[in-house]
Design a protein around this motif. Structure first.
Motif, PDB file in Angstrom:
ATOM      1  N   LEU A 117      45.062  25.215  26.829  1.00 27.53           N
ATOM      2  CA  LEU A 117      45.657  23.885  26.847  1.00 27.53           C
ATOM      3  C   LEU A 117      44.739  22.905  26.126  1.00 27.53           C
ATOM      4  CD1 LEU A 117      46.897  23.522  30.550  1.00 27.53           C
ATOM      5  CD2 LEU A 117      48.332  23.659  28.514  1.00 27.53           C
ATOM      6  N   THR A 118      45.346  21.999  25.387  1.00 29.64           N
ATOM      7  CA  THR A 118      44.635  20.866  24.807  1.00 29.64           C
ATOM      8  C   THR A 118      45.411  19.608  25.171  1.00 29.64           C
ATOM      9  OG1 THR A 118      43.779  22.163  22.948  1.00 29.64           O
ATOM     10  CG2 THR A 118      43.799  19.765  22.696  1.00 29.64           C
ATOM     11  N   PHE A 119      44.746  18.680  25.819  1.00 29.84           N
ATOM     12  CA  PHE A 119      45.340  17.393  26.175  1.00 29.84           C
ATOM     13  C   PHE A 119      44.797  16.338  25.217  1.00 29.84           C
ATOM     14  CE2 PHE A 119      45.414  19.683  30.265  1.00 29.84           C
ATOM     15  CZ  PHE A 119      46.748  19.507  30.632  1.00 29.84           C
ATOM     16  N   LEU A 120      45.696  15.710  24.471  1.00 26.32           N
ATOM     17  CA  LEU A 120      45.302  14.734  23.464  1.00 26.32           C
ATOM     18  C   LEU A 120      45.809  13.339  23.851  1.00 26.32           C
ATOM     19  CD1 LEU A 120      44.247  13.855  20.652  1.00 26.32           C
ATOM     20  CD2 LEU A 120      46.405  14.704  19.688  1.00 26.32           C
ATOM     21  N   ALA A 121      44.893  12.386  24.010  1.00 22.81           N
ATOM     22  CA  ALA A 121      45.252  10.995  24.268  1.00 22.81           C
ATOM     23  C   ALA A 121      46.191  10.864  25.452  1.00 22.81           C
ATOM     24  CB  ALA A 121      45.875  10.353  23.033  1.00 22.81           C
ATOM     25  N   THR A 122      45.831  11.499  26.577  1.00 23.55           N
ATOM     26  CA  THR A 122      46.697  11.442  27.740  1.00 23.55           C
ATOM     27  C   THR A 122      45.898  11.129  29.001  1.00 23.55           C
ATOM     28  OG1 THR A 122      48.539  12.573  28.839  1.00 23.55           O
ATOM     29  CG2 THR A 122      46.684  13.945  28.140  1.00 23.55           C
ATOM     30  N   THR A 123      46.507  11.322  30.162  1.00 26.31           N
ATOM     31  CA  THR A 123      45.938  10.785  31.397  1.00 26.31           C
ATOM     32  C   THR A 123      46.312  11.648  32.593  1.00 26.31           C
ATOM     33  OG1 THR A 123      45.896   8.821  32.851  1.00 26.31           O
ATOM     34  CG2 THR A 123      47.967   9.293  31.718  1.00 26.31           C
ATOM     35  N   THR A 124      45.563  11.502  33.657  1.00 24.89           N
ATOM     36  CA  THR A 124      45.939  12.135  34.927  1.00 24.89           C
ATOM     37  C   THR A 124      46.989  11.312  35.659  1.00 24.89           C
ATOM     38  OG1 THR A 124      44.214  10.961  36.153  1.00 24.89           O
ATOM     39  CG2 THR A 124      43.628  13.108  35.204  1.00 24.89           C
ATOM     40  N   GLY A 125      47.150  10.066  35.248  1.00 26.87           N
ATOM     41  CA  GLY A 125      48.086   9.174  35.940  1.00 26.87           C
ATOM     42  C   GLY A 125      47.497   8.498  37.152  1.00 26.87           C
ATOM     43  N   ASP A 126      46.208   8.642  37.389  1.00 27.86           N
ATOM     44  CA  ASP A 126      45.554   7.999  38.529  1.00 27.86           C
ATOM     45  C   ASP A 126      45.641   6.474  38.381  1.00 27.86           C
ATOM     46  OD1 ASP A 126      43.808   6.937  40.416  1.00 27.86           O
ATOM     47  OD2 ASP A 126      42.288   8.488  40.122  1.00 27.86           O
ATOM     48  N   ASP A 206      44.874  22.972  39.439  1.00 29.37           N
ATOM     49  CA  ASP A 206      45.400  24.335  39.507  1.00 29.37           C
ATOM     50  C   ASP A 206      45.528  24.997  38.140  1.00 29.37           C
ATOM     51  OD1 ASP A 206      46.100  24.423  42.468  1.00 29.37           O
ATOM     52  OD2 ASP A 206      47.172  22.622  41.825  1.00 29.37           O
ATOM     53  N   VAL A 207      45.124  24.288  37.082  1.00 31.88           N
ATOM     54  CA  VAL A 207      45.167  24.863  35.733  1.00 31.88           C
ATOM     55  C   VAL A 207      44.115  25.963  35.611  1.00 31.88           C
ATOM     56  CG1 VAL A 207      44.714  24.382  33.298  1.00 31.88           C
ATOM     57  CG2 VAL A 207      46.080  22.779  34.653  1.00 31.88           C
ATOM     58  N   VAL A 208      44.526  27.103  35.091  1.00 27.77           N
ATOM     59  CA  VAL A 208      43.583  28.211  34.913  1.00 27.77           C
ATOM     60  C   VAL A 208      43.290  28.478  33.438  1.00 27.77           C
ATOM     61  CG1 VAL A 208      44.218  29.325  37.080  1.00 27.77           C
ATOM     62  CG2 VAL A 208      45.469  29.913  34.995  1.00 27.77           C
ATOM     63  N   ALA A 209      44.111  27.944  32.534  1.00 30.05           N
ATOM     64  CA  ALA A 209      43.893  28.169  31.106  1.00 30.05           C
ATOM     65  C   ALA A 209      42.667  27.401  30.628  1.00 30.05           C
ATOM     66  CB  ALA A 209      45.122  27.717  30.312  1.00 30.05           C
ATOM     67  N   PRO A 210      41.919  27.937  29.660  1.00 30.47           N
ATOM     68  CA  PRO A 210      40.827  27.167  29.049  1.00 30.47           C
ATOM     69  C   PRO A 210      41.379  25.841  28.528  1.00 30.47           C
ATOM     70  CG  PRO A 210      40.790  29.447  28.302  1.00 30.47           C
ATOM     71  CD  PRO A 210      42.078  29.276  29.045  1.00 30.47           C
ATOM     72  N   THR A 211      40.685  24.742  28.830  1.00 28.56           N
ATOM     73  CA  THR A 211      41.243  23.423  28.549  1.00 28.56           C
ATOM     74  C   THR A 211      40.276  22.544  27.768  1.00 28.56           C
ATOM     75  OG1 THR A 211      42.634  23.482  30.526  1.00 28.56           O
ATOM     76  CG2 THR A 211      42.161  21.306  29.604  1.00 28.56           C
ATOM     77  N   LEU A 212      40.813  21.919  26.727  1.00 27.05           N
ATOM     78  CA  LEU A 212      40.090  20.942  25.926  1.00 27.05           C
ATOM     79  C   LEU A 212      40.795  19.601  26.055  1.00 27.05           C
ATOM     80  CD1 LEU A 212      38.010  20.131  23.676  1.00 27.05           C
ATOM     81  CD2 LEU A 212      39.761  20.848  22.012  1.00 27.05           C
ATOM     82  N   GLU A 228      38.007  11.075  30.426  1.00 23.68           N
ATOM     83  CA  GLU A 228      36.901  11.583  31.249  1.00 23.68           C
ATOM     84  C   GLU A 228      37.412  12.078  32.596  1.00 23.68           C
ATOM     85  OE1 GLU A 228      33.474   8.612  29.367  1.00 23.68           O
ATOM     86  OE2 GLU A 228      34.589   8.014  31.170  1.00 23.68           O
ATOM     87  N   ALA A 229      38.364  11.343  33.178  1.00 25.26           N
ATOM     88  CA  ALA A 229      38.947  11.747  34.457  1.00 25.26           C
ATOM     89  C   ALA A 229      39.728  13.048  34.319  1.00 25.26           C
ATOM     90  CB  ALA A 229      39.842  10.641  35.006  1.00 25.26           C
ATOM     91  N   LEU A 230      40.411  13.206  33.202  1.00 26.45           N
ATOM     92  CA  LEU A 230      41.182  14.425  32.965  1.00 26.45           C
ATOM     93  C   LEU A 230      40.245  15.622  32.817  1.00 26.45           C
ATOM     94  CD1 LEU A 230      43.790  15.884  32.497  1.00 26.45           C
ATOM     95  CD2 LEU A 230      43.935  14.881  30.223  1.00 26.45           C
ATOM     96  N   ARG A 231      39.173  15.426  32.079  1.00 26.85           N
ATOM     97  CA  ARG A 231      38.171  16.500  31.957  1.00 26.85           C
ATOM     98  C   ARG A 231      37.661  16.916  33.333  1.00 26.85           C
ATOM     99  NH1 ARG A 231      32.831  14.126  30.152  1.00 26.85           N
ATOM    100  NH2 ARG A 231      33.181  13.253  32.239  1.00 26.85           N
ATOM    101  N   ASP A 232      37.390  15.937  34.173  1.00 23.87           N
ATOM    102  CA  ASP A 232      36.841  16.230  35.499  1.00 23.87           C
ATOM    103  C   ASP A 232      37.877  16.856  36.426  1.00 23.87           C
ATOM    104  OD1 ASP A 232      34.493  15.105  34.575  1.00 23.87           O
ATOM    105  OD2 ASP A 232      34.812  13.172  35.559  1.00 23.87           O
ATOM    106  N   ALA A 233      39.172  16.610  36.143  1.00 23.98           N
ATOM    107  CA  ALA A 233      40.231  17.086  37.034  1.00 23.98           C
ATOM    108  C   ALA A 233      40.582  18.550  36.802  1.00 23.98           C
ATOM    109  CB  ALA A 233      41.485  16.230  36.865  1.00 23.98           C
ATOM    110  N   VAL A 234      40.335  19.043  35.579  1.00 22.52           N
ATOM    111  CA  VAL A 234      40.694  20.423  35.242  1.00 22.52           C
ATOM    112  C   VAL A 234      39.443  21.295  35.305  1.00 22.52           C
ATOM    113  CG1 VAL A 234      41.635  21.956  33.473  1.00 22.52           C
ATOM    114  CG2 VAL A 234      42.581  19.652  33.756  1.00 22.52           C
ATOM    115  N   PRO A 235      39.454  22.327  36.115  1.00 24.80           N
ATOM    116  CA  PRO A 235      38.261  23.176  36.241  1.00 24.80           C
ATOM    117  C   PRO A 235      37.799  23.726  34.890  1.00 24.80           C
ATOM    118  CG  PRO A 235      39.884  23.719  37.935  1.00 24.80           C
ATOM    119  CD  PRO A 235      40.553  22.766  36.995  1.00 24.80           C
TER     120      PRO A 235
END
Length: 267
Positions: A117-126, A206-212, A228-235
């Motif tokens: 997974l790659t998350f670009l310019a997005t958010t956790t929604g917190d 709960d994401v298990v895929a390698p994430t950037l 930064e929050a998204l990085r911290d939220a995904v293991p």
């Protein structure tokens, strides 16, 4: 292409035998905003690149303005349907802005189809994260004389104080986009009215895929704290900060982005 019971416009770049990269754009944006030159640059590095028009954008199925006949979970299933139609078992999924939620749905509820997974310019929604900047809200709400000028105005606001905004290139692409869109009013409004029914199987933790996570340092829509929050939220996720970039992916940083994506999708 027919996928998940609806007609979706899909385009591919590169060799289908290469690892697949599925590019999913955000609210109101057709696949044209994953520029063809960018897709070709990724494909040239040994990737089978897939871009498509989400519902209510470009040449894909359109619904009456204000009456989207689908929810976020339907958009997740659209992506799965596209992979099915192309014979792709697993793809490296890139979710941009609003479509970070689609990528999350794929990563959680359809983990067997997701290589990374790659998350670009997005958010956790917190809701505790920094809000959109005042400058962005003011600029993005300014009246425009036409659909093309509205797109240019909004994308200028997305760029924020970044020095990379290329108005001429954006306007040319906006003209193409408006010309090929089934219903421009629907494209500009319906994504903001869908139900955001989240993944059934959990959330970011709960994401298990390698994430950037890729985020602009000057993003006025989701300030850097969101990335930064998204990085911290995904293991195990990592964060790439694009210096002097807003809520967009301007051409001058394509080499950095492509290098990072190719490295990430090599695992």
């Amino acid at each position: 292409m027919r996928a998940n019971g609806v007609e979706l416009c899909v385009e591919t770049f590169g060799d289908p035998a290469d690892p697949a990269v599925l590019l999913i754009h955000g609210a109101c944006a057709s696949m044209l905003w994953w520029e063809s030159e960018l897709c070709s640059a990724i494909a040239a590095r040994g990737r089978f690149v897939i871009r498509y028009d989400n519902r209510d954008t470009g040449l894909s199925v359109s619904y009456p303005p204000g009456e989207p006949g689908y929810s976020l979970s339907d958009l997740v299933l659209d992506a799965v349907g596209i992979l099915d139609a192309l014979g792709v078992e697993r793809a490296h999924v890139v979710g941009r802005s609003m479509s970070g939620a689609i990528a999350l749905g794929l990563g959680v509820d359809h983990a067997d189809r997701v290589a990374s997974l790659t998350f670009l310019a997005t958010t956790t929604g917190d809701p505790s994260l920094p809000p959109m900047t005042d400058a962005f809200l003011e600029a993005s709400s300014a009246p425009s004389s036409s659909a093309v000028e509205n797109i240019v105005s909004v994308l200028r606001a997305y760029a924020g104080p970044s020095p990379y905004f290329d108005e001429e290139a954006v306007r040319l692409l906006a003209v193409q986009d408006v010309a090929r869109t089934v219903n421009v009013e629907s494209a500009m409004t319906n994504h903001f009215q869908i139900e955001f029914d989240g993944p059934r199987g959990g959330g970011f933790g709960d994401v298990v895929a390698p994430t950037l996570v890729v985020h602009g340092s000057l993003d006025p829509v989701y300030p850097l704290a969101h990335g930064e929050a998204l990085r911290d939220a995904v293991p195990g996720a990592s964060l790439l900060v694009l210096d002097s970039v807003g809520h967009d992916l301007p051409r001058p940083v394509w080499p950095v982005f492509v290098d990072a994506l190719v490295a990430h999708t090599s695992t």
